[in-house]
Scaffold this active site. Structure first.
Site, PDB file in Angstrom:
ATOM      1  N   ASP A   1      -8.877  -5.104   2.040  1.00 31.42           N
ATOM      2  CA  ASP A   1      -7.598  -5.732   1.683  1.00 31.42           C
ATOM      3  C   ASP A   1      -7.709  -7.175   2.110  1.00 31.42           C
ATOM      4  OD1 ASP A   1      -6.467  -3.504   0.583  1.00 31.42           O
ATOM      5  OD2 ASP A   1      -5.784  -2.950   2.400  1.00 31.42           O
TER       6      ASP A   1
ATOM      7  N   ASP B   1       0.760  -1.170  -0.085  1.00 36.90           N
ATOM      8  CA  ASP B   1      -0.130  -0.091  -0.082  1.00 36.90           C
ATOM      9  C   ASP B   1       0.739   1.321   0.111  1.00 36.90           C
ATOM     10  OD1 ASP B   1      -2.354  -1.091   0.055  1.00 36.90           O
ATOM     11  OD2 ASP B   1      -3.024  -0.920   2.276  1.00 36.90           O
TER      12      ASP B   1
ATOM     13  N   ASP C   1      -4.073  -2.480   5.077  1.00 44.27           N
ATOM     14  CA  ASP C   1      -4.601  -1.888   6.148  1.00 44.27           C
ATOM     15  C   ASP C   1      -6.219  -1.970   6.242  1.00 44.27           C
ATOM     16  OD1 ASP C   1      -5.154  -0.339   4.400  1.00 44.27           O
ATOM     17  OD2 ASP C   1      -3.977   1.454   5.605  1.00 44.27           O
TER      18      ASP C   1
END
Length: 1170
Positions: free
Chosen positions: A788, A465, A784
């Site tokens: 996801d 990310d 997070d």
């Protein structure tokens, strides 16, 4: 409805009278929560008169919540239960020991040990029969036989060590896991309204009747009914198995269940069931109560001590046990059970585990074949030699003796097998993983599944990310475009028209989650604390920088007054809030600039007037404002509004509502790159790991950040794609993902911007499944957000953010980054590679020992009918040394050199060519040395040969030298095994590992102590006879002090006494000689016994001078012949002595030489022939 529920409770239940205080019972609420959608609404209206009436029955206020009175809370806990599910009893240490004993290698060892022990106590009859033509039992034989049990005991002892270490490791792992769960349980809090205030309450404190605030990313801690909701969507797949998100509203389906995830929206609910009465609690109770297969699963399932994590029990080996309530409640049918049973074992082993299992099986098979051949050859050799060549008859009374020989051959075979099986391997793996996991905690990696640790060492790709992982996740607005002006710094509020300022403040304050706040800094001079969504906090910070107060706006428009909320989600990429105003409604919107601007048809000018905003104006704005901001790595957010007349529009038709907006401002939000990230990414590149950025951000911003991080470097051949473009390139006409198309894209792809969670999952799955390139890819993913989850689960290793991560992400992950930092991932790679290397080092060491020991045992057994290395010696090498070696090599600390080579990948064999070269090279060298010693060692050292010794003969010097040489070669090979990639300097960094140094020195000392023969420890002998030496010393001192004349006077006396003394001693010599000889003919004893009387001579002085033999030739011949004939030679009054000095001085030297030569020649050959 009430009566059957009451009947379900015991009549004398103390709860019954109390439940009268509330308008419903536990069973009523349980039954209510089992209903869904329309049925539930009907039931609420029919039996409770609506949600408001249900709240009044539960004595709670839908707006203010419970009062928080301790007595009231206590009573609710007694009536409706606590929000805790009693954790399952942990496995006892004995259960873990039993599990560890199931290891195949250990089972082989246990069988070998038991057989060896039983045989060591077996005494065959007919041992004394000399007709069998075999060695008759001797005292040494008895002594050796009595010590025969050591062999079996040594194997069992080593098995016990391995089992206890494994069990203790599992136990401490489970304890650590429970500790973590308890810590999460204490830290896990939920927003509850009590007495009109929103407080963060530990989930265990939640009671029935509490009003809970729910928002995106939450994992519901209890069952409840929705009171007020904004665009609420729930993922109930953990309960129902359905992946589609369920829309929740008062009109359609207000039932909210514990263990489900909030995927979109926000709202408030009244808690109706907690703990064991909640839907998840009921399932856990069913799981605990059921028998048979379910019981087995329960045994496997690791207990989640936290209500948040109850939706799934992760088993110890990482298998996810999905809990499906409907099936559980209806009693799972057989078909379903079979499906589950089939699913469980299919968990793929970690890369290393798979390779080790295959290797262990191959080695085990080879060992079994070798041991079988050894036993076969020994038996055939024995039978042919005795009954064919020597033509001996098979006598019935000799059968037990023959059996004893066959038993000896079998033990040699078992020894070959035991040596072939690398039983140190499971221990090395366990120690290495446990050591690494403990150390990784210090590097901010909380490992949830042990195998993730070594899988990480093979990682070839990391999909990361951007926000929070590569950047600091501390967002601030640093640029703004307001009223036709691009401000490169935050403008002063005086510059802005009051109307625009008012719109900016109201839009930001109202159209953001009320849980997002800016709090004062913890330390003086520190930065203000951002609580909640970081993007919203950046916008609220912008309001504060404009010297405005967002609290005042929120007080005027509390959350209850919000008319409609379209919460942010990954599809919309925007958030809108509708409020009522005189004469209609106003909707405030914010979101990704290119998305919101597309829906704007007007924009505020300098005076705050709305002017038309056409397509060409938008393109101009993107070119002059948004792209420059994005190129600076800023995230661009557009703020807009729309007014509606008093006619209520169709709120459910989003496309119609979210159009014709008026743009208020565009702001550029900076999220600085973490300072340590560029260096960490450079390390990854050196280590052969490709880092890809997968973000929901604008492609320009993503590209700018990727360049700052070092993911993109100028001149590289790479791709940066947006989600839409990515999908267009990889899907066919039917919209299905094609692996071939994906294989053309992913090798060059470095940045995927504006991506949805589905895109992330597709990319991860595509890379893992791809067969393009030299080796299969091993992918690590960071995440997070709630969305996801699928990608984290699909990845080989899933990293969740410990700080910013939602409960859902943590639940799906293998490792939790406690500091949300990309650098910690690099540390995890380093530790993972270290685990892999530690096990490879140990394998190199272990296999060298095994190859050499098996060949020596096999060849020795076939040529000399006995193994040069005895079973106990083999086990000393195999178990004690290997156990310590695994400790030494498995605790090598990682170095930066680990990150300077390519990853191994999935397909690479466990034993590389370099390792094979080292193993074979060292094995050839060791075998050459050992065979030279075995077949020619007696000539090198001028000692007796130890080959072809009788059954159970005592240890020989010859084979002791062989054993010592073998062990010391292993010890030095342990140092060689520290390097497995062809490095020249094997001593590099050796002193950084104290365990290694201690093990090498300790093993050496133990080896020296264990092989020194007792007779060589002279100081131990002398301890009993010390006085004689002291007297001599004093005598000598006295002689030195007397002057010369006095010495002459005393000399005669001294010589006279000494002469008499010597004659007496010599008489004793011959008597002892005869008696010992006589005994040895009847019952052979220690060869050295003829020397025993000489241990304390009075004075050992050899003076030179002519020696006159007092024995004539005949007597001398007789003396030489008597060992054979057994003749007795008498000495009369001490006159006849073997030798005498004419000065009557003692001459020990010759006498001792004679005694020794006699012993070495005649007596020795006599004993051997006997």
């Amino acid at each position: 409805m009430t009566s059957p529920a009451e009947r379900a409770l015991p009549a004398n239940s103390p709860g019954e009278s109390r439940e009268g205080d509330f308008g419903c019972t536990v069973m009523d609420l349980r039954k209510l929560m089992e209903l869904r959608s329309g049925d539930a609404i009907d039931q609420i209206h029919a039996h409770y008169g609506g949600v408001a009436n249900l709240c009044s029955r539960l004595k709670t206020n839908p707006v203010e919540g419970l009062s928080g009175n301790p007595a009231d809370l206590e009573r609710r806990k007694q009536v409706f239960g606590q929000n805790l599910i009693p954790p399952k009893k942990p496995k006892t240490f004995l259960e873990l020991v039993w599990e560890a004993l199931q290891d195949v290698t250990l089972i082989i060892l246990e069988i070998a040990a038991i057989i060896s022990l039983v045989l060591s106590f077996y005494r065959p009859p007919g041992e004394e029969n000399e007709q069998c033509g075999l060695a008759v039992s001797t005292p040494e034989d008895e002594g050796e036989a009595e010590a025969g049990w050591i062999e079996g005991a040594a194997i069992l002892f080593s098995v016990i060590i391995v089992v206890l270490v494994t069990a203790f490791n599992d136990w401490s792992k489970e304890k650590q896991f429970r500790g973590l769960q308890n810590r999460i349980e204490k830290e896990q809090k939920f927003s509850i309204i009590r007495n009109g205030h929103i407080i963060q309450l530990p989930v265990a404190e939640i009671v029935v009747g509490d009003i809970a605030q729910i928002k995106y990313g939450d994992l519901l801690p209890a069952d409840g009914i929705l009171i007020q909701g904004n665009d609420l969507k729930i993922d109930e797949s953990s309960l129902t198995g359905e992946s589609d998100h369920v829309k929740k509203s008062l009109e359609r389906d207000p039932m909210l269940l514990s263990g489900t995830h909030v995927m979109e929206g926000s709202g408030r609910m009244v808690v109706t069931a907690v703990g064991v009465n909640s839907q998840t609690g009921i399932i856990f109770t069913l799981l605990g109560a059921s028998e048979g297969e379910e019981q087995e699963k329960k045994k496997k399932g690791k207990k989640q001590g936290v209500p948040e994590n109850r939706n799934k029990a992760k088993t110890q080996d990482g298998v996810a046990l999905e809990i499906q309530p409907l099936n559980s409640q209806e009693g799972m049918d057989n078909e379903e059970k079979e499906k589950k049973a089939a699913k469980l074992p299919k968990k793929e082993k970690s890369v290393l585990q798979g390779k080790l299992t295959r290797l262990a099986v191959q080695i085990g098979k080879a060992g079994l074949i070798m041991s079988a051949i050894t036993v076969l050859i020994l038996i055939l050799y024995f039978v042919i030699d005795n009954f064919v060549i020597q033509r001996k008859p098979w006598l019935a009374e000799c059968t037990p003796i023959y059996i004893q020989y066959f038993v000896k051959f079998f033990i040699i075979g078992v020894t070959v097998l035991v040596v072939a099986v690398p039983e140190g391997l499971p221990l090395a793996v366990t120690i290495s993983l446990a050591y690494s996991v403990k150390k990784m905690m210090k590097d901010n990696n909380l490992v949830r599944h042990l195998d993730a640790c070594e899988t990480m060492g093979n990682a070839t790709a990391i999909c990361s990310d951007k926000t929070g992982t590569l950047t600091m996740n501390r967002m601030t607005v640093i640029q703004a475009y307001i009223g036709d002006t691009h401000y490169h710094q935050i403008p002063s509020p005086d510059v802005l028209v009051p109307k625009i300022l008012d719109l900016v403040v109201n839009s930001i304050s109202i159209n953001s989650a009320y849980t997002s706040k800016i709090l004062p800094p913890e330390k003086e001079g520190g930065l203000p604390r951002q609580v909640g969504n970081k993007t919203e906090c950046a916008l609220l910070g912008f309001v504060t920088d404009l010297k405005q107060d967002y609290h005042a706006v929120r007080s005027e428009v509390p959350e209850e007054k919000l008319y409609k909320v379209y919460t942010f989600n990954s599809v919309r990429k925007s958030m809108s809030t509708v409020v009522e105003k005189p004469g209609g409604y106003r909707m405030y919107s914010k979101g990704a600039s290119e998305i919101i601007l597309r829906k704007c048809n007007r924009i505020l000018d300098k005076k705050g007037e709305a002017v038309p905003f056409k397509n060409k104006d938008r393109d101009e704005m993107v070119r002059t404002v948004i792209e420059p901001m994005a190129s600076d790595g800023l995230r661009t957010i557009c703020i807009a509004y729309r007014d509606f007349s008093d006619v209520e529009p169709p709120w459910d038709n989003e496309n119609e509502i979210l159009t014709e907006l008026t743009c208020i401002a565009v702001v550029g939000i900076e999220d600085p790159v973490r300072p340590e990230v560029p260096e960490a990414i450079a390390k990854c590149k050196r280590a052969g790991i490709t880092v890809r950025m997968v973000t929901g951000d604008n492609i320009n911003t993503a590209r700018a950040i990727a360049t700052k991080c070092g993911i993109l470097t100028p001149g590289d051949d790479f791709l940066c794609l947006e989600g839409k473009e990515f999908n267009r390139l990889i899907r066919n006409e039917k919209g299905e993902v094609e692996q071939e198309k994906l294989d053309k894209i992913w090798p060059k792809l470095r940045v995927l911007a504006r991506s949805s969670p589905t895109d992330k999952h597709t990319l991860v799955k595509g890379i893992i499944d791809s067969t393009v390139g030299e080796q299969r890819q091993v992918v690590a993913v960071t995440g997070d957000g709630t969305n996801d989850g699928p990608a984290l689960k699909k990845a080989d290793v899933g990293f969740a953010m410990g700080i910013a991560g939602t409960d859902v992400a943590k639940e799906a992950s293998d490792i939790i980054l406690t500091d949300d930092n990309f650098t910690s991932i690099v540390k995890a790679v380093m530790w993972g590679r270290n685990v892999y290397d530690s096990i490879s080092k140990f394998l190199q060491f272990q296999l060298t020992v095994n190859v050499v020991a098996v060949i020596v045992a096999f060849t020795g057994a076939c040529i000399t009918q006995d193994s040069p290395l005895k079973a106990v010696q083999m086990l000393w090498v195999n178990l004690i040394m290997d156990t310590f070696a695994s400790l030494a090599l498995a605790t090598e600390p990682p170095t930066d050199a680990l990150l300077r080579r390519r990853p191994y990948g999935r397909n690479k064999p466990l034993i590389s060519r370099t390792m094979m070269k080292n193993i074979l090279g060292h094995a050839v060298y060791q075998l050459a040395v050992i065979f030279a010693l075995v077949f020619a060692g007696e000539k090198f050292f001028d000692i007796d040969s130890g080959r072809k010794a009788p059954l159970h003969s005592p240890p020989s010097q010859h084979y002791t030298i062989v054993f010592n040489t073998f062990v010391l070669m292993q010890l030095f090979n342990e140092i060689n095994s520290r390097k497995i990639h062809g490095e020249r300097n094997v001593f590099a960094g050796i002193f950084h590992n104290l365990i290694f140094c201690s093990v090498v020195v300790g093993t050496f000392v133990c080896q020296v102590i264990s092989t020194i023969p007792t007779q060589s420890l002279k100081f131990l002998k002398e301890a009993g006879h010390g006085t004689a030496k002291e007297e001599i010393t004093k005598d000598a001192e006295g002689l030195d002090e007397i002057d010369h004349a006095e010495m002459e006077l005393r000399r005669g006396q001294i010589l006279w006494f000494r002469g008499l003394n010597r004659i007496q001693t010599q008489i004793k010599v011959v008597k002892a000689f005869h008696s010992s000889l006589h005994e040895s003919i009847q019952k052979p004893k220690n060869q050295n016994s003829i020397h025993s009387f000489m241990t304390h001579p009075e004075f050992t002085l050899c003076e030179e001078g002519p020696r006159t033999p007092l024995l004539d030739e005949q007597e001398e011949e007789n003396l030489e012949k008597f060992p054979k004939s057994g003749t007795r030679v008498l000495l009369l009054d001490g006159e006849v002595t073997p030798y005498a000095n004419k000065n009557n001085n003692a001459v020990d030297c010759s006498q001792v030489q004679m005694g020794a030569s006699l012993a070495d020649s005649r007596l020795h050959s006599l004993e051997t022939s006997v």
